[in-house]
Write an enzyme that holds these catalytic residues in place. Structure first.
Site, PDB file in Angstrom:
ATOM      1  N   ARG A 230       0.852  -1.304  -0.006  1.00  0.00           N
ATOM      2  CA  ARG A 230      -0.037  -0.096  -0.079  1.00  0.00           C
ATOM      3  C   ARG A 230       0.925   1.456  -0.197  1.00  0.00           C
ATOM      4  O   ARG A 230       2.151   0.895   0.362  1.00  0.00           O
ATOM      5  CB  ARG A 230      -0.758  -0.030   1.348  1.00  0.00           C
ATOM      6  CG  ARG A 230      -2.292  -0.664   1.023  1.00  0.00           C
ATOM      7  CD  ARG A 230      -2.879  -0.523   0.237  1.00  0.00           C
ATOM      8  NE  ARG A 230      -4.171  -0.975   0.395  1.00  0.00           N
ATOM      9  CZ  ARG A 230      -4.579  -2.657  -0.343  1.00  0.00           C
ATOM     10  NH1 ARG A 230      -3.790  -2.953  -1.510  1.00  0.00           N
ATOM     11  NH2 ARG A 230      -6.019  -3.483  -0.430  1.00  0.00           N
ATOM     12  N   GLU A 259      -4.139   7.289  -5.024  1.00  0.00           N
ATOM     13  CA  GLU A 259      -4.050   6.345  -5.875  1.00  0.00           C
ATOM     14  C   GLU A 259      -5.461   6.886  -7.053  1.00  0.00           C
ATOM     15  O   GLU A 259      -6.051   7.376  -5.684  1.00  0.00           O
ATOM     16  CB  GLU A 259      -3.615   5.296  -6.014  1.00  0.00           C
ATOM     17  CG  GLU A 259      -3.112   4.296  -5.974  1.00  0.00           C
ATOM     18  CD  GLU A 259      -2.677   2.989  -5.395  1.00  0.00           C
ATOM     19  OE1 GLU A 259      -3.991   2.106  -5.385  1.00  0.00           O
ATOM     20  OE2 GLU A 259      -2.035   2.670  -5.099  1.00  0.00           O
ATOM     21  N   HIS A 277      -0.907  -0.736  -9.984  1.00  0.00           N
ATOM     22  CA  HIS A 277      -1.120  -0.840  -8.676  1.00  0.00           C
ATOM     23  C   HIS A 277      -2.417  -2.394  -9.390  1.00  0.00           C
ATOM     24  O   HIS A 277      -3.291  -2.797  -9.400  1.00  0.00           O
ATOM     25  CB  HIS A 277      -2.809  -0.307  -8.132  1.00  0.00           C
ATOM     26  CG  HIS A 277      -3.163  -1.451  -7.127  1.00  0.00           C
ATOM     27  ND1 HIS A 277      -3.582  -0.647  -5.826  1.00  0.00           N
ATOM     28  CD2 HIS A 277      -3.145  -2.540  -6.948  1.00  0.00           C
ATOM     29  CE1 HIS A 277      -3.690  -1.193  -4.205  1.00  0.00           C
ATOM     30  NE2 HIS A 277      -3.716  -2.413  -5.055  1.00  0.00           N
TER      31      HIS A 277
HETATM   32  C1  8YV Z   1      -6.394  -5.566  -5.874  1.00  0.00           C
HETATM   33  C2  8YV Z   1      -5.829  -5.165  -3.679  1.00  0.00           C
HETATM   34  O1  8YV Z   1      -5.565  -3.283  -6.427  1.00  0.00           O
HETATM   35  O2  8YV Z   1      -6.581  -7.325  -2.657  1.00  0.00           O
HETATM   36  C3  8YV Z   1      -5.329  -6.020  -2.845  1.00  0.00           C
HETATM   37  O3  8YV Z   1      -5.218  -5.636  -1.104  1.00  0.00           O
HETATM   38  O4  8YV Z   1      -4.800  -4.387  -3.482  1.00  0.00           O
HETATM   39  C4  8YV Z   1      -5.495  -5.748  -5.350  1.00  0.00           C
HETATM   40  O5  8YV Z   1      -5.555  -6.739  -5.194  1.00  0.00           O
HETATM   41  C5  8YV Z   1      -8.032  -5.203  -5.156  1.00  0.00           C
HETATM   42  O6  8YV Z   1      -8.675  -5.869  -4.182  1.00  0.00           O
HETATM   43  C6  8YV Z   1      -9.813  -4.772  -6.307  1.00  0.00           C
HETATM   44  O7  8YV Z   1      -9.597  -3.954  -6.870  1.00  0.00           O
END
Ligand code: 8YV
Length: 318
Positions: A230, A259, A277
């Site tokens: 993150r 983001e 991302h």
């Molecule tokens: C995806 C993520 O960006 O799983 C997560 O925590 O950061 C990623 O897999 C998100 O969840 C999908 O929008």
């Protein structure tokens, strides 16, 4: 008993809406122009939420019949789990399904950053190879990798990195007795001991800016930072300053503080590799994550409990 109403907070993959629509009345919050009026009207009926971003205490308070938040993603730092726990709401996430995909991407980003693959690609496209060969790059040979956060994804990265011949060390909330890697008590200690720092710990208040100016200084002028976790874990301003000043050599970033906005000062630099991302963003893995989002809700409303609840929220009986 009436069918449980489900609220979807943001646009999600169509397989999620298609499957849920066959069984539940669905509301789509992002399509409502007057969010407040909509929540006043429909909020008291909502029993399940599909999340993929912030779920704050305010929203929880407006959904008094809520039982479950099914989060699309392994990271749920956007969900106020304390407010959910206090309201007896269970939160689920999508662990395991994306572990290998994110670990693959992390190694790809590491290679791309250290061997300058995007820069070399730009070099060919600009016709510059005709003038002279691409300059020699840094290497992974003989390098030490520090993993910040040795959870499921951190371990999968460690396994791959070992196959690349990297020596591995880690820092996390606690020492893990079942791994052969060196443990360091603080992020700065880890950074000092390694050449590459791989950030893969969960987001949230407890890890905010754990990679700060001191940690970057400790990583040193040959150091490389990779972040697939993150943006909140890294002090982005300190990172930009460190990249500009040569305090560290390079960074590979899949995640950012705000983001999808990426600071111009990062975009302007050639010693960074920037990705939008995409750690889990393959068709295969996003489909698997989507299925788990659906299956958690199905299981819950079948009375079989949640499949993948997070540890912070209780699992009340229905
Ligand atoms: C995806 C993520 O960006 O799983 C997560 O925590 O950061 C990623 O897999 C998100 O969840 C999908 O929008």
């Amino acid at each position: 008993m009436a069918k449980p109403d489900i609220l979807i907070l943001r646009p999600v993959m169509q397989t999620v809406t298609d499957q849920l629509a066959r069984r539940f009345p669905l509301s789509r919050l992002w399509e409502e122009s007057d969010r407040d009026a909509f929540l006043d009207r429909i909020g008291p009926r909502i029993r399940g939420v599909v999340a993929g971003g912030p779920v704050d205490a305010d929203l929880i308070a407006r959904l008094p019949a809520l039982e479950i938040v099914s989060n699309f993603g392994v990271g749920y730092d956007g969900v106020d789990t304390a407010a959910c726990a206090a309201a007896g709401v269970v939160v689920t996430n999508t662990p395991d399904e994306l572990t290998d995909e994110v670990a693959d991407l992390a190694l790809g980003l590491l290679l791309a950053t250290v061997r300058e693959l995007p820069q070399a690609d730009r070099y060919v496209r600009a016709g510059r190879w005709l003038e002279r060969p691409y300059p020699l790059t840094a290497t992974l040979r003989g390098r030490r990798l520090g993993i910040l956060g040795l959870g499921r994804i951190g371990r999968a990265i460690a396994g791959r990195a070992a196959a690349f011949g990297l020596a591995i060390a880690y820092h996390g909330r606690s020492r893990q007795p079942d791994v052969p890697y060196d443990y360091h008590e603080t992020p700065a200690d880890l950074a000092r001991a390694v050449d590459i720092l791989m950030v893969v710990a969960p987001g949230g208040a407890g890890t905010r800016h754990i990679v700060n100016a001191e940690v970057l200084e400790a990583l040193g002028p040959d150091g490389v930072l990779i972040n697939v976790a993150r943006g909140s874990l890294v002090d982005e301003t300190a990172l930009i300053t460190a990249l500009e000043a040569g305090t560290i050599r390079a960074a590979g970033l899949d995640v950012f503080a705000d983001e999808p906005r990426v600071p111009e000062r990062l975009i302007a630099r050639d010693n960074v590799v920037l990705l939008p991302h995409v750690g889990s963003a393959s068709v295969h893995t996003r489909n698997a994550m989507a299925q788990l989002v659906v299956d958690n809700l199905m299981s819950w409303f079948d009375g079989r409990g949640p499949l993948t609840p997070v540890p912070e929220t209780p699992v009340p009986r229905r």
